[in-house]
Write a protein that holds these residues in place. Structure first.
Motif, short mmCIF file in Angstrom:
data_model
loop_
_atom_site.label_atom_id
_atom_site.label_comp_id
_atom_site.label_asym_id
_atom_site.label_seq_id
_atom_site.Cartn_x
_atom_site.Cartn_y
_atom_site.Cartn_z
N LEU A 54 30.42 -51.36 -32.35
CA LEU A 54 29.59 -52.06 -31.36
C LEU A 54 28.36 -52.67 -32.02
O LEU A 54 28.00 -53.83 -31.75
N ALA A 55 27.72 -51.91 -32.90
CA ALA A 55 26.53 -52.42 -33.58
C ALA A 55 26.87 -53.61 -34.46
O ALA A 55 26.11 -54.59 -34.53
N ALA A 56 28.04 -53.56 -35.14
CA ALA A 56 28.45 -54.67 -35.99
C ALA A 56 28.71 -55.92 -35.16
O ALA A 56 28.34 -57.05 -35.55
N ALA A 57 29.37 -55.76 -33.99
CA ALA A 57 29.66 -56.90 -33.12
C ALA A 57 28.37 -57.54 -32.61
O ALA A 57 28.24 -58.77 -32.57
N ILE A 58 27.41 -56.69 -32.22
CA ILE A 58 26.13 -57.22 -31.74
C ILE A 58 25.39 -57.93 -32.87
O ILE A 58 24.83 -59.02 -32.68
N GLY A 59 25.42 -57.35 -34.06
CA GLY A 59 24.73 -57.95 -35.19
C GLY A 59 25.30 -59.32 -35.56
O GLY A 59 24.54 -60.25 -35.88
N ASN A 60 26.62 -59.46 -35.51
CA ASN A 60 27.25 -60.74 -35.85
C ASN A 60 27.00 -61.82 -34.81
O ASN A 60 27.05 -63.02 -35.13
N ALA A 61 26.77 -61.41 -33.55
CA ALA A 61 26.63 -62.40 -32.47
C ALA A 61 25.19 -62.62 -32.03
O ALA A 61 24.95 -63.46 -31.17
N ILE A 62 24.27 -61.88 -32.60
CA ILE A 62 22.89 -61.91 -32.09
C ILE A 62 22.25 -63.29 -32.25
O ILE A 62 21.51 -63.75 -31.36
N PRO A 104 35.28 -49.00 -28.46
CA PRO A 104 34.74 -49.15 -29.83
C PRO A 104 33.84 -47.97 -30.20
O PRO A 104 33.24 -47.33 -29.33
N THR A 105 33.76 -47.74 -31.47
CA THR A 105 32.79 -46.74 -31.95
C THR A 105 31.40 -47.36 -31.95
O THR A 105 31.23 -48.58 -31.82
N GLY A 106 30.41 -46.50 -32.09
CA GLY A 106 29.04 -47.00 -32.13
C GLY A 106 28.81 -47.97 -33.28
O GLY A 106 28.10 -48.96 -33.15
N LYS A 107 29.47 -47.70 -34.41
CA LYS A 107 29.33 -48.57 -35.58
C LYS A 107 29.94 -49.94 -35.31
O LYS A 107 29.39 -50.98 -35.68
N ILE A 129 33.62 -63.59 -28.85
CA ILE A 129 34.80 -62.84 -28.43
C ILE A 129 34.76 -61.42 -28.97
O ILE A 129 35.06 -60.45 -28.25
N ASN A 130 34.39 -61.26 -30.22
CA ASN A 130 34.31 -59.92 -30.81
C ASN A 130 33.27 -59.06 -30.09
O ASN A 130 33.50 -57.87 -29.85
#
Length: 434
Positions: A213-221, A208-211, A83-84
């Motif tokens: 977006l990167a955090a969301a991708i990192g948590n869901a990868i 979202p900011t780039g940071k 979801i995030n």
């Protein structure tokens, strides 16, 4: 007895039992009993024999394991991470949370392979959230229910595993063929959400900011890697579908126990019990449906159907529409797995007689029967979503019918453009899919 008399007994008794609310799994088995007693060549013990033969399948082991993997992912809190990620990717579009619901369903479909698990897991979180943000509860319920259908279309898919095992079709090829229609369905839902949002002024999330977006991708990868591991392993020949289902369970346990630390002994025990209980229901359906299907084959009823339809003429397209119609109707009344075993085996000779590619035929059947998950009176995903939303099914019918329009358009595209469905399997599996 001839094929027509046997067909009348089998389907007549089955319909009568369903009308008086006998569970479908038992109705299928009981419908076989009169034929076993009437025909001197048969014995009632054959019912149990055919059921036991159907269970003696290494491939069927993948069903409980895929169910367990989906439930473990739910229990591990994977839904929240998806979801995030979805919020960061599409939440800023008009109707933000609606788009998030669709994208989460697409991502979860690549993990679970089960529409009911998806409706319960995604709906349990997002339906209350959409209601809180001012979405009409009827639309929220209809959207979650219809989006959950992608759970058995986007690979991996339990229904595709059953189809491949029953009608001997490449499961890897089926998985790859499901990518395009599943993606088209998700995009079409987003178009509907956009229209609803513009007309009803639904809220949006800030970009979202780039940071972020990167955090969301990192948590869901890590969860997102699941479909790549399963489908890639099957297509690459590293393991069979059953072995892939076990790998999915081990990967889900690894994430839940060691990475996210959301699964303890109690949660594991409860998840395994629930998965085993639901798997037993599905497998019992497979047993009685297999006995029913064996009688159909024994009395050459599929050939009777082929002879009847062949008098009308027509080719691949007309058979595609006949297949879709049969599965859409039967899906309103019984579960998908017995429908595949019974209707699929009847229609398969008809598809072969006109030269329809078995994967094209299978994708039409899987999509059509999956739509039964949102069509009353069966409509299991719609029931689950309505229960979560606290409304009656009749209240969600209008919005469900609106969302059903793009679903039907996708089905028509699948029927009319078989080469589009077969392009990916032919590209990645040229030795197996011609």
């Amino acid at each position: 007895m001839g094929p027509s008399e046997v067909a009348l007994i089998l389907f007549g008794v089955f319909a009568l039992l369903v009308i008086v609310r006998v569970p479908v799994a038992f109705a299928l088995g009981l419908a076989c009993v009169p034929v076993f007693f009437i025909d001197d060549r048969l014995t009632p013990f054959l019912l149990l024999n055919e059921m036991l033969k159907s269970y003696n399948s290494f491939l069927l082991l993948s069903i409980p394991f895929f169910m367990l993997a989906a439930n473990l992912m739910n229990a591990a809190g994977i839904t929240d991470k998806l979801i995030n990620l979805s919020r960061a990717l599409v939440g800023w579009l008009p109707g933000g949370l609606g788009h998030v619901s669709v994208l989460v369903s697409m991502l979860f479909a690549g993990i679970s392979g089960s529409s009911t698990a998806e409706a319960a897991g995604v709906g349990g979180v997002l339906i209350p959230a959409m209601k809180k943000q001012g979405y009409d509860i009827e639309f929220a319920v209809a959207l979650i229910a219809c989006a959950a259908v992608m759970g058995v279309i986007i690979p991996p898919s339990i229904l595709m595993v059953v189809w491949g095992g029953v009608i001997s079709v490449s499961i890897g090829g089926l998985f790859l063929a499901g990518v395009l229609p599943g993606t088209m369905m998700g995009l079409s839902f987003m178009v509907v959400v956009y229209i609803y949002a513009k007309r009803r002024n639904y809220p949006v999330y800030p970009k979202p900011t780039g940071k972020e977006l990167a955090a969301a991708i990192g948590n869901a990868i890590l969860p997102i890697l699941t479909p790549g591991i399963i489908v890639g392993g099957i297509v690459g020949g590293f393991f069979t579908p059953t072995e892939a289902s076990v790998v999915a369970v081990l990967y889900a346990m690894l994430l839940g126990v060691f990475v996210y630390r959301r699964l303890g002994l109690r949660q594991l025990r409860e998840t395994m019990y629930d998965s085993g209980r639901f798997a037993a229901i599905s497998l019992f359906c497979i047993g009685t449906a297999s006995a029913f299907g064996w009688l159909l084959a024994y009395f050459h009823i599929p050939q009777l159907f082929v002879d009847m339809v062949s008098r009308w003429g027509g080719g691949i397209t007309s058979v595609g529409f006949i297949t879709a119609f049969c599965f859409l109707v039967i899906g309103c009344f019984i579960d998908a797995i017995p429908a595949i075993i019974i209707v699929g085996t009847i229609l398969a000779p008809l598809a072969a007689s006109v030269g329809m590619h078995p994967i094209h035929f299978a994708i039409i059947g899987v999509i059509s029967i999956a739509y039964g998950l949102v069509t009353p009176p069966y409509g299991l995903c719609l029931m689950i979503a309505c229960t979560v939303g606290g409304i009656k099914i009749k209240d969600a019918i209008r919005d469900t019918l609106i969302l059903f329009i793009p679903m039907l358009l996708v089905l028509v595209f699948v029927i009319l453009v078989p080469d589009a469905m077969l392009w990916l399997p032919r590209t990645l599996m040229p030795n197996l899919v011609k």
